[in-house]
Design an enzyme around this catalytic site. Structure first.
Site, PDB file in Angstrom:
ATOM      1  N   ARG A  81       0.834  -1.192   0.000  1.00 20.14           N
ATOM      2  CA  ARG A  81       0.000   0.000   0.000  1.00 20.14           C
ATOM      3  C   ARG A  81       0.868   1.240   0.000  1.00 20.14           C
ATOM      4  O   ARG A  81       1.967   1.251   0.523  1.00 20.14           O
ATOM      5  CB  ARG A  81      -0.875   0.030   1.259  1.00 20.14           C
ATOM      6  CG  ARG A  81      -2.005  -0.963   1.274  1.00 20.14           C
ATOM      7  CD  ARG A  81      -3.069  -0.688   0.220  1.00 20.14           C
ATOM      8  NE  ARG A  81      -3.458   0.703   0.111  1.00 20.14           N
ATOM      9  CZ  ARG A  81      -4.475   1.272   0.739  1.00 20.14           C
ATOM     10  NH1 ARG A  81      -5.233   0.566   1.536  1.00 20.14           N
ATOM     11  NH2 ARG A  81      -4.740   2.559   0.569  1.00 20.14           N
ATOM     12  N   ARG A 105       3.356   5.343 -16.445  1.00 24.22           N
ATOM     13  CA  ARG A 105       3.531   4.687 -17.744  1.00 24.22           C
ATOM     14  C   ARG A 105       4.715   5.257 -18.524  1.00 24.22           C
ATOM     15  O   ARG A 105       5.297   4.586 -19.351  1.00 24.22           O
ATOM     16  CB  ARG A 105       2.275   4.862 -18.600  1.00 24.22           C
ATOM     17  CG  ARG A 105       1.290   3.787 -18.407  1.00 24.22           C
ATOM     18  CD  ARG A 105       0.195   3.858 -19.459  1.00 24.22           C
ATOM     19  NE  ARG A 105      -1.015   3.371 -18.843  1.00 24.22           N
ATOM     20  CZ  ARG A 105      -2.003   4.129 -18.401  1.00 24.22           C
ATOM     21  NH1 ARG A 105      -1.949   5.421 -18.537  1.00 24.22           N
ATOM     22  NH2 ARG A 105      -3.049   3.588 -17.838  1.00 24.22           N
ATOM     23  N   CYS A 155      -6.719   3.328 -12.861  1.00 22.17           N
ATOM     24  CA  CYS A 155      -7.152   4.403 -11.971  1.00 22.17           C
ATOM     25  C   CYS A 155      -8.657   4.321 -11.729  1.00 22.17           C
ATOM     26  O   CYS A 155      -9.419   3.946 -12.621  1.00 22.17           O
ATOM     27  CB  CYS A 155      -6.857   5.762 -12.594  1.00 22.17           C
ATOM     28  SG  CYS A 155      -5.132   6.147 -12.813  1.00 22.17           S
ATOM     29  N   GLU A 215     -11.888   6.964  -5.394  1.00 25.41           N
ATOM     30  CA  GLU A 215     -12.101   6.453  -4.032  1.00 25.41           C
ATOM     31  C   GLU A 215     -13.554   6.727  -3.613  1.00 25.41           C
ATOM     32  O   GLU A 215     -14.150   7.710  -4.032  1.00 25.41           O
ATOM     33  CB  GLU A 215     -11.137   7.193  -3.088  1.00 25.41           C
ATOM     34  CG  GLU A 215     -11.036   6.635  -1.725  1.00 25.41           C
ATOM     35  CD  GLU A 215     -10.150   5.405  -1.649  1.00 25.41           C
ATOM     36  OE1 GLU A 215     -10.342   4.638  -0.693  1.00 25.41           O
ATOM     37  OE2 GLU A 215      -9.290   5.207  -2.508  1.00 25.41           O
ATOM     38  N   ARG A 274      -3.942   7.042  -3.775  1.00 26.72           N
ATOM     39  CA  ARG A 274      -3.595   5.791  -3.103  1.00 26.72           C
ATOM     40  C   ARG A 274      -3.187   4.740  -4.129  1.00 26.72           C
ATOM     41  O   ARG A 274      -3.776   4.668  -5.210  1.00 26.72           O
ATOM     42  CB  ARG A 274      -4.784   5.271  -2.298  1.00 26.72           C
ATOM     43  CG  ARG A 274      -5.158   6.120  -1.110  1.00 26.72           C
ATOM     44  CD  ARG A 274      -6.422   5.553  -0.445  1.00 26.72           C
ATOM     45  NE  ARG A 274      -6.732   6.204   0.800  1.00 26.72           N
ATOM     46  CZ  ARG A 274      -7.508   7.292   0.914  1.00 26.72           C
ATOM     47  NH1 ARG A 274      -8.029   7.836  -0.162  1.00 26.72           N
ATOM     48  NH2 ARG A 274      -7.756   7.800   2.098  1.00 26.72           N
ATOM     49  N   TYR A 314       3.618   5.902   3.079  1.00 30.03           N
ATOM     50  CA  TYR A 314       2.642   6.980   3.215  1.00 30.03           C
ATOM     51  C   TYR A 314       3.410   8.286   3.298  1.00 30.03           C
ATOM     52  O   TYR A 314       4.236   8.462   4.198  1.00 30.03           O
ATOM     53  CB  TYR A 314       1.783   6.758   4.465  1.00 30.03           C
ATOM     54  CG  TYR A 314       0.911   5.531   4.313  1.00 30.03           C
ATOM     55  CD1 TYR A 314      -0.374   5.647   3.813  1.00 30.03           C
ATOM     56  CD2 TYR A 314       1.389   4.265   4.624  1.00 30.03           C
ATOM     57  CE1 TYR A 314      -1.166   4.526   3.634  1.00 30.03           C
ATOM     58  CE2 TYR A 314       0.608   3.137   4.449  1.00 30.03           C
ATOM     59  CZ  TYR A 314      -0.674   3.277   3.954  1.00 30.03           C
ATOM     60  OH  TYR A 314      -1.454   2.168   3.761  1.00 30.03           O
ATOM     61  N   ARG A 371      -2.021   6.013   8.128  1.00 31.88           N
ATOM     62  CA  ARG A 371      -1.401   4.863   8.804  1.00 31.88           C
ATOM     63  C   ARG A 371      -0.126   5.317   9.503  1.00 31.88           C
ATOM     64  O   ARG A 371       0.978   4.997   9.076  1.00 31.88           O
ATOM     65  CB  ARG A 371      -1.069   3.761   7.796  1.00 31.88           C
ATOM     66  CG  ARG A 371      -2.244   3.047   7.184  1.00 31.88           C
ATOM     67  CD  ARG A 371      -3.095   2.260   8.190  1.00 31.88           C
ATOM     68  NE  ARG A 371      -2.359   1.315   8.996  1.00 31.88           N
ATOM     69  CZ  ARG A 371      -2.255   0.013   8.745  1.00 31.88           C
ATOM     70  NH1 ARG A 371      -2.836  -0.504   7.695  1.00 31.88           N
ATOM     71  NH2 ARG A 371      -1.572  -0.757   9.547  1.00 31.88           N
TER      72      ARG A 371
END
Length: 123
Positions: free
Chosen positions: A7, A63, A75, A78, A90, A108, A116
């Site tokens: 993540r 890319r 893509c 959220e 994210r 992060y 987090r």
């Protein structure tokens, strides 16, 4: 060999094309570096953005990196949760590896460290 998830998240200050593209490259480079992986190790990358980011596709900048032209990138937006972190990109990077899930190092950056803090400090 197994597929493991890594993540990552980063925030941008404004919904501007170059900020989105630069932040996406910064996050991907950090994930690759701390995990010692290469594009050919990556099965795919899922990228989400909060609804306040619509000036660019984050995948576009990735890319264009050398060696990334064959890595599947996708893509999406959220889900909008009241009070959630704004202007956030994210990543879910799926990697082919012999390492255990506990050995994956999540990244992060910026305001996304608040998502987090336990994993942000581990870096």
């Amino acid at each position: 060999m197994s597929v493991r998830g890594i993540r990552g998240a980063i925030t941008v200050e404004t919904n501007e094309r170059q900020q989105i593209l630069d932040a996406s490259v910064q996050l991907m480079n950090a994930i690759v570096e701390v995990n010692g992986i290469a594009p050919e190790d990556i099965a795919c990358v899922y990228i989400t953005v909060t609804q306040d980011i619509d000036a660019a596709f984050p995948a576009k900048s990735i890319r264009e990196l050398e060696g990334w032209e064959y890595v599947p990138l996708m893509c999406s937006v959220e889900i909008p949760v009241k009070g959630s972190l704004e202007k956030c990109i994210r990543f879910m990077v799926l990697v082919n590896t012999d390492l255990k899930q506990a050995d994956m190092r999540h990244v992060y950056l910026g305001g996304a460290e608040a998502l987090r803090p336990d994993l942000s400090r581990a870096r």
